[in-house]
Design a protein around this motif. Structure first.
Motif, PDB file in Angstrom:
ATOM      1  N   TYR A   1       0.852  -1.189   0.000  1.00 49.55           N
ATOM      2  CA  TYR A   1       0.000   0.000   0.000  1.00 49.55           C
ATOM      3  C   TYR A   1       0.891   1.242   0.000  1.00 49.55           C
ATOM      4  O   TYR A   1       2.058   1.186   0.336  1.00 49.55           O
ATOM      5  N   LYS A   2       0.313   2.366  -0.415  1.00 45.81           N
ATOM      6  CA  LYS A   2       1.081   3.612  -0.492  1.00 45.81           C
ATOM      7  C   LYS A   2       1.118   4.288   0.871  1.00 45.81           C
ATOM      8  O   LYS A   2       0.222   4.138   1.699  1.00 45.81           O
ATOM      9  N   LYS A   3       2.182   5.048   1.078  1.00 50.81           N
ATOM     10  CA  LYS A   3       2.347   5.700   2.379  1.00 50.81           C
ATOM     11  C   LYS A   3       2.891   7.113   2.193  1.00 50.81           C
ATOM     12  O   LYS A   3       3.753   7.357   1.347  1.00 50.81           O
ATOM     13  N   LYS A   4       2.384   8.024   3.018  1.00 49.90           N
ATOM     14  CA  LYS A   4       2.906   9.387   3.083  1.00 49.90           C
ATOM     15  C   LYS A   4       3.494   9.609   4.473  1.00 49.90           C
ATOM     16  O   LYS A   4       2.827   9.361   5.478  1.00 49.90           O
ATOM     17  N   VAL A   5       4.737  10.089   4.516  1.00 48.24           N
ATOM     18  CA  VAL A   5       5.384  10.422   5.784  1.00 48.24           C
ATOM     19  C   VAL A   5       5.452  11.941   5.883  1.00 48.24           C
ATOM     20  O   VAL A   5       5.992  12.608   4.989  1.00 48.24           O
ATOM     21  N   LEU A   6       4.882  12.486   6.955  1.00 49.43           N
ATOM     22  CA  LEU A   6       4.836  13.930   7.143  1.00 49.43           C
ATOM     23  C   LEU A   6       5.672  14.296   8.361  1.00 49.43           C
ATOM     24  O   LEU A   6       5.315  13.942   9.493  1.00 49.43           O
ATOM     25  N   LEU A   7       6.794  14.977   8.147  1.00 46.86           N
ATOM     26  CA  LEU A   7       7.675  15.343   9.238  1.00 46.86           C
ATOM     27  C   LEU A   7       7.250  16.680   9.844  1.00 46.86           C
ATOM     28  O   LEU A   7       6.598  17.500   9.192  1.00 46.86           O
ATOM     29  N   GLY A   8       7.652  16.887  11.082  1.00 43.01           N
ATOM     30  CA  GLY A   8       7.273  18.100  11.793  1.00 43.01           C
ATOM     31  C   GLY A   8       8.203  19.272  11.513  1.00 43.01           C
ATOM     32  O   GLY A   8       9.052  19.241  10.614  1.00 43.01           O
ATOM     33  N   TYR A   9       8.060  20.307  12.318  1.00 40.62           N
ATOM     34  CA  TYR A   9       8.859  21.523  12.190  1.00 40.62           C
ATOM     35  C   TYR A   9       8.857  22.223  13.535  1.00 40.62           C
ATOM     36  O   TYR A   9       8.064  21.896  14.423  1.00 40.62           O
ATOM     37  N   LYS A  10       9.746  23.200  13.699  1.00 45.70           N
ATOM     38  CA  LYS A  10       9.852  23.866  14.994  1.00 45.70           C
ATOM     39  C   LYS A  10      10.351  25.300  14.802  1.00 45.70           C
ATOM     40  O   LYS A  10      11.339  25.531  14.125  1.00 45.70           O
ATOM     41  N   MET A  11       9.660  26.250  15.423  1.00 49.02           N
ATOM     42  CA  MET A  11      10.064  27.654  15.331  1.00 49.02           C
ATOM     43  C   MET A  11      11.315  27.878  16.182  1.00 49.02           C
ATOM     44  O   MET A  11      11.354  27.531  17.362  1.00 49.02           O
ATOM     45  N   MET A  12      12.352  28.434  15.544  1.00 52.50           N
ATOM     46  CA  MET A  12      13.596  28.735  16.238  1.00 52.50           C
ATOM     47  C   MET A  12      13.664  30.244  16.461  1.00 52.50           C
ATOM     48  O   MET A  12      13.912  31.017  15.529  1.00 52.50           O
ATOM     49  N   TRP A  13      13.419  30.664  17.691  1.00 50.95           N
ATOM     50  CA  TRP A  13      13.364  32.090  18.013  1.00 50.95           C
ATOM     51  C   TRP A  13      14.765  32.638  18.250  1.00 50.95           C
ATOM     52  O   TRP A  13      15.476  32.176  19.136  1.00 50.95           O
ATOM     53  N   ARG A  14      15.146  33.625  17.425  1.00 48.29           N
ATOM     54  CA  ARG A  14      16.456  34.256  17.578  1.00 48.29           C
ATOM     55  C   ARG A  14      16.277  35.780  17.521  1.00 48.29           C
ATOM     56  O   ARG A  14      15.234  36.289  17.902  1.00 48.29           O
ATOM     57  N   ASP A  15      17.295  36.487  17.049  1.00 43.00           N
ATOM     58  CA  ASP A  15      17.308  37.941  17.211  1.00 43.00           C
ATOM     59  C   ASP A  15      16.640  38.731  16.082  1.00 43.00           C
ATOM     60  O   ASP A  15      16.274  39.889  16.270  1.00 43.00           O
ATOM     61  N   SER A  16      16.483  38.144  14.900  1.00 43.94           N
ATOM     62  CA  SER A  16      16.009  38.925  13.747  1.00 43.94           C
ATOM     63  C   SER A  16      14.523  39.207  13.777  1.00 43.94           C
ATOM     64  O   SER A  16      14.044  40.107  13.085  1.00 43.94           O
ATOM     65  N   PHE A  17      13.783  38.414  14.559  1.00 43.34           N
ATOM     66  CA  PHE A  17      12.332  38.608  14.663  1.00 43.34           C
ATOM     67  C   PHE A  17      11.861  38.007  15.973  1.00 43.34           C
ATOM     68  O   PHE A  17      12.265  36.906  16.356  1.00 43.34           O
ATOM     69  N   CYS A  18      11.012  38.749  16.654  1.00 41.95           N
ATOM     70  CA  CYS A  18      10.460  38.205  17.898  1.00 41.95           C
ATOM     71  C   CYS A  18       9.143  38.898  18.219  1.00 41.95           C
ATOM     72  O   CYS A  18       8.860  39.994  17.750  1.00 41.95           O
TER      73      CYS A  18
END
Length: 345
Positions: A322-339
């Protein structure tokens, strides 16, 4: 798998420097920041020295069982072809797809899987071994004509970072739309009144338009769209925005590579980041935290995407029908250019 040359390219140092740092050469003279950058880049690319590889070799069978419940009797017989949409030169300028390739090579090396790379421009001459492969991993974004040509040669396809055949083939993705929603929602919550977007005509642009229109802060002239994801496209687009009477107060660069070009254009005019213009990117390439100021960005997991594509190929060879889709996550990395005024920890 990742090489010392790959690490040197992304860290901006000589290969010999990488080798000496990773082997703890006490005589090398290098700053702590540069040393940390080399080690962090090596870690992100999954590189290990020969000594480290020997230590983990005895655990390979256990890790294989942990990654998938489909067990292949003889992995040495598995033959995978990878079709890249970027040329080798283009990939060198895109750490995201470099990391995908490294993930694929690392996983194949780990389990002694035969791997052959080719490029979409070479499909005509690659047809023979694509047809014979037990699985074909297609990395990137292909035209419908190219997709159909590859599918005609071999229907056992795994797409990475795209899904041109929907449910007809396996795919490994991250949710571009959801990741963009989080970024643009943060931009709106920051109180931006002139937000800008620089990137391609795809999901990130559509999310930006929709959410900023709903918030009453959309301006079509602040959306710069091109076919290229490169430093130069970011620089040119930002230069055009800075020539306006009213410049943006926040820029959403669709990739960190674009953000580097955005930085260059802004800083050439002695405009302060983030005091006058805030910038947020996407990918979290190794250079992101070494820009000045450090870049707030959405961390993605391209190396793991490459590894997951090989896992899907193993499963197919082991009997998954059968066919499969793998969906990976993500994460906001808070640094100095935007907050935000009260950004998450």
């Amino acid at each position: 798998m990742a090489t010392i040359k790959d690490i040197a390219l992304l860290a901006g140092v000589a290969s010999s420097t990488v080798s000496r740092v990773l082997n703890d050469d006490p005589t090398i003279s290098v700053t702590k920041d540069k040393r940390d950058k080399i080690r962090e880049t090596a870690k992100e690319l999954g590189y290990s020295t020969p000594t480290m590889r020997k230590k983990v070799a005895r655990h390979e069978d256990d890790s294989f069982v942990a990654r998938t419940h489909f067990k292949l009797v003889n992995r040495a017989e598995l033959n995978i072809v990878v079709v890249h949409f970027l040329t080798p030169t283009e990939e060198l300028n895109d750490p995201y797809f470099t990391a995908v390739r490294i993930g694929i090579e690392k996983r194949c090396h780990q389990f002694n899987i035969a791997l052959r790379n080719t490029f979409v421009a070479n499909l005509a001459s690659s047809g023979g071994f694509i047809k014979q492969a037990q699985a074909v991993i297609c990395v990137g974004h292909f035209s419908q004509q190219d997709v159909q040509q590859i599918y005609t040669l071999n229907s056992n396809l795994i797409f990475v970072d795209s899904e041109p055949m929907q449910h007809s083939c396996d795919s490994v993705l991250f949710d571009r739309e959801d990741a963009a929603i989080e970024i643009v929602s943060n931009i709106i919550d920051s109180g931006a009144v002139r937000p800008a977007f620089i990137g391609n005509d795809e999901a990130r642009l559509y999310v930006f338009r929709s959410l900023t229109q709903s918030a009453g802060v959309y301006n079509d002239e602040l959306c710069k769209v091109s076919d290229a994801f490169c430093i130069e496209s970011g620089y040119q687009a930002m230069t055009e925005l800075l020539n306006r009477k009213e410049i943006p107060d926040v820029v959403f660069a669709a990739t960190d590579i674009i953000a580097i070009g955005v930085y260059r254009a802004i800083q050439e005019r002695d405009i302060d980041i983030p005091k006058t213009i805030q910038v947020v990117g996407m990918n979290d390439i190794p250079a992101a935290q070494h820009l000045n100021p450090t870049l707030t960005t959405m961390k993605l997991f391209p190396t793991e995407m490459g590894e997951s594509a090989v896992d899907l190929a193993i499963e197919r060879a082991a009997g998954r029908n059968y066919k499969k889709k793998v969906l990976l996550g993500y994460k906001m990395m808070w640094r100095d250019s935007f907050c935000l005024e009260q950004s998450p920890l």
